[in-house]
Design a protein around this motif. Structure first.
Motif, PDB file in Angstrom:
ATOM      1  N   ARG A 151      -9.889  16.412   5.054  1.00 38.78           N
ATOM      2  CA  ARG A 151     -10.602  15.298   5.675  1.00 38.78           C
ATOM      3  C   ARG A 151     -11.955  15.717   6.237  1.00 38.78           C
ATOM      4  O   ARG A 151     -12.690  14.879   6.755  1.00 38.78           O
ATOM      5  CB  ARG A 151      -9.767  14.694   6.813  1.00 38.78           C
TER       6      ARG A 151
ATOM      7  N   TYR B 101      -0.661   1.317  -5.855  1.00 36.98           N
ATOM      8  CA  TYR B 101      -1.201   1.867  -7.103  1.00 36.98           C
ATOM      9  C   TYR B 101      -0.802   1.015  -8.305  1.00 36.98           C
ATOM     10  O   TYR B 101      -0.718   1.507  -9.432  1.00 36.98           O
ATOM     11  CB  TYR B 101      -0.734   3.328  -7.269  1.00 36.98           C
TER      12      TYR B 101
ATOM     13  N   ARG C  36      -5.439  15.307  13.063  1.00 43.94           N
ATOM     14  CA  ARG C  36      -5.436  14.874  11.648  1.00 43.94           C
ATOM     15  C   ARG C  36      -6.193  15.878  10.793  1.00 43.94           C
ATOM     16  O   ARG C  36      -5.822  16.171   9.670  1.00 43.94           O
ATOM     17  CB  ARG C  36      -6.088  13.498  11.502  1.00 43.94           C
TER      18      ARG C  36
ATOM     19  N   CYS D  20      -2.563  -1.557   3.216  1.00 44.41           N
ATOM     20  CA  CYS D  20      -2.721  -0.132   3.553  1.00 44.41           C
ATOM     21  C   CYS D  20      -3.216   0.649   2.335  1.00 44.41           C
ATOM     22  O   CYS D  20      -2.481   1.428   1.731  1.00 44.41           O
ATOM     23  CB  CYS D  20      -1.398   0.424   4.058  1.00 44.41           C
ATOM     24  N   LEU D  21      -4.471   0.426   1.981  1.00 40.70           N
ATOM     25  CA  LEU D  21      -5.068   1.062   0.799  1.00 40.70           C
ATOM     26  C   LEU D  21      -6.105   2.102   1.193  1.00 40.70           C
ATOM     27  O   LEU D  21      -6.789   2.647   0.322  1.00 40.70           O
ATOM     28  CB  LEU D  21      -5.733  -0.010  -0.078  1.00 40.70           C
ATOM     29  N   GLY D  22      -6.259   2.355   2.493  1.00 46.43           N
ATOM     30  CA  GLY D  22      -7.329   3.244   2.956  1.00 46.43           C
ATOM     31  C   GLY D  22      -8.649   2.483   3.018  1.00 46.43           C
ATOM     32  O   GLY D  22      -8.819   1.456   2.341  1.00 46.43           O
TER      33      GLY D  22
ATOM     34  N   ASP E 161       2.576   5.335   5.796  1.00 47.80           N
ATOM     35  CA  ASP E 161       3.011   6.742   5.676  1.00 47.80           C
ATOM     36  C   ASP E 161       3.633   7.215   6.988  1.00 47.80           C
ATOM     37  O   ASP E 161       4.617   7.965   6.979  1.00 47.80           O
ATOM     38  CB  ASP E 161       1.811   7.631   5.320  1.00 47.80           C
TER      39      ASP E 161
ATOM     40  N   GLY F 272       0.815  -1.214   0.000  1.00 47.12           N
ATOM     41  CA  GLY F 272       0.000   0.000   0.000  1.00 47.12           C
ATOM     42  C   GLY F 272       0.845   1.259   0.000  1.00 47.12           C
ATOM     43  O   GLY F 272       2.073   1.207   0.000  1.00 47.12           O
ATOM     44  N   ALA F 273       0.184   2.395  -0.050  1.00 47.85           N
ATOM     45  CA  ALA F 273       0.774   3.741  -0.066  1.00 47.85           C
ATOM     46  C   ALA F 273       1.434   4.043  -1.422  1.00 47.85           C
ATOM     47  O   ALA F 273       1.542   3.172  -2.302  1.00 47.85           O
ATOM     48  CB  ALA F 273       1.743   3.943   1.085  1.00 47.85           C
ATOM     49  N   LYS F 274       1.922   5.279  -1.536  1.00 48.67           N
ATOM     50  CA  LYS F 274       2.490   5.718  -2.824  1.00 48.67           C
ATOM     51  C   LYS F 274       3.815   4.996  -3.086  1.00 48.67           C
ATOM     52  O   LYS F 274       4.463   4.533  -2.137  1.00 48.67           O
ATOM     53  CB  LYS F 274       2.720   7.237  -2.770  1.00 48.67           C
TER      54      LYS F 274
END
Ligand code: UDP
Length: 236
Positions: free
Chosen positions: A214, A132, A207, A154-156, A184, A103-105
């Motif tokens: 958000r 991605y 956050r 960890c893809l949200g 992250d 996951g993550a960028k």
């Protein structure tokens, strides 16, 4: 709570149960719903089913703790997914077990993996993949070649919960968990709230200040609390 059942356990017990699930090796999964996820699950059948099929459902977010209290069924403690992950890393490291970070960028999981390997000597990094890639079968092939004891997804939310439920049968992993933005934080591209904010149960506010976009997501919190209150009145 609005159709989602939580495990009423401490963080320490959650880690012990996770270790047992890893030794079972049946690719089960852990979810850590916050109020936003519980709220979304009312209208999202895929998410609802993925929460129902999870082996461990840990309460993340102070709203879930307040919600449980409102319903007269208090939960023992809040278990932020990121803290669960780190406590589990300590146990995995002691046993020489492995983790795959998905996951993550691009690049983030590699930095996170290096940071966690340095922090928890003995933890084996089975591999990493960014979130991605686009083609699930490529990622699944890489994960299965690595056969990790623990897979971080960890893809949200709700993407990660649905992904785990849909792919559980195709994955050769001990256990997996949907852990949102944890990579992250491990990589240092996002920060958690300072301890003083966390102690005041204001991590959500921190956050919001850091990522004002958000706000739309967080507006679900009052709706969630209202719906929980209605659930309580109905029960009475
Ligand atoms: N993400 C991803 N693939 C996607 C969408 C999101 O890998 O298709 C990642 C994103 O880069 C970030 C994480 O998922 O690292 C979501 O973080 P967030 O803090 O929004 O998580 P949540 O609040 O849902 O736990």
């Amino acid at each position: 709570m609005l159709g989602v059942g939580f495990d009423n356990i401490t963080a320490g017990e959650a880690v012990e149960q996770a270790m047992t699930l890893i030794s079972d090796g049946r690719g089960q999964y852990v979810v850590t719903p916050n109020p936003e996820i519980v709220w979304l699950s009312r209208k999202n059948d895929g998410l609802k089913q993925s929460l129902r099929e999870a082996s461990l459902v840990l309460p993340d977010g102070i709203g879930v703790i307040y919600g449980a209290k409102t319903l007269g069924r208090p939960l023992r403690e809040r278990i932020p997914g990121i803290e669960f992950a780190e406590q589990l890393f300590a146990r995995l490291a002691a046993d020489g077990k492995s983790v795959f970070m998905y996951g993550a960028k691009p690049g983030v999981a590699d930095v996170a993996a290096a940071a966690m390997a340095a922090k928890y000597p003995g933890l084996v990094i089975a591999g990493t993949a960014d979130g991605y890639v686009g083609d699930d079968s490529i990622v699944i092939e890489r994960i299965n070649a690595a056969k990790p004891d623990f897979l971080m997804v960890c893809l949200g939310a709700p993407k990660q919960e649905i992904w785990m439920a849909q792919n559980a049968d195709s994955l050769d992993v001990g256990l997996m968990a949907g852990l949102g933005g944890s990579l992250d934080v491990f990589a240092g591209t996002a920060e958690r709230a300072p301890e003083s904010w966390r102690r005041l149960n204001l991590e959500w506010l921190y956050r919001l200040v850091k990522q004002p976009r958000r706000i739309g997501r967080m507006m679900k919190l009052p709706l969630f609390m209202l719906a929980v209150f209605v659930q309580r009145l109905r029960r009475q």
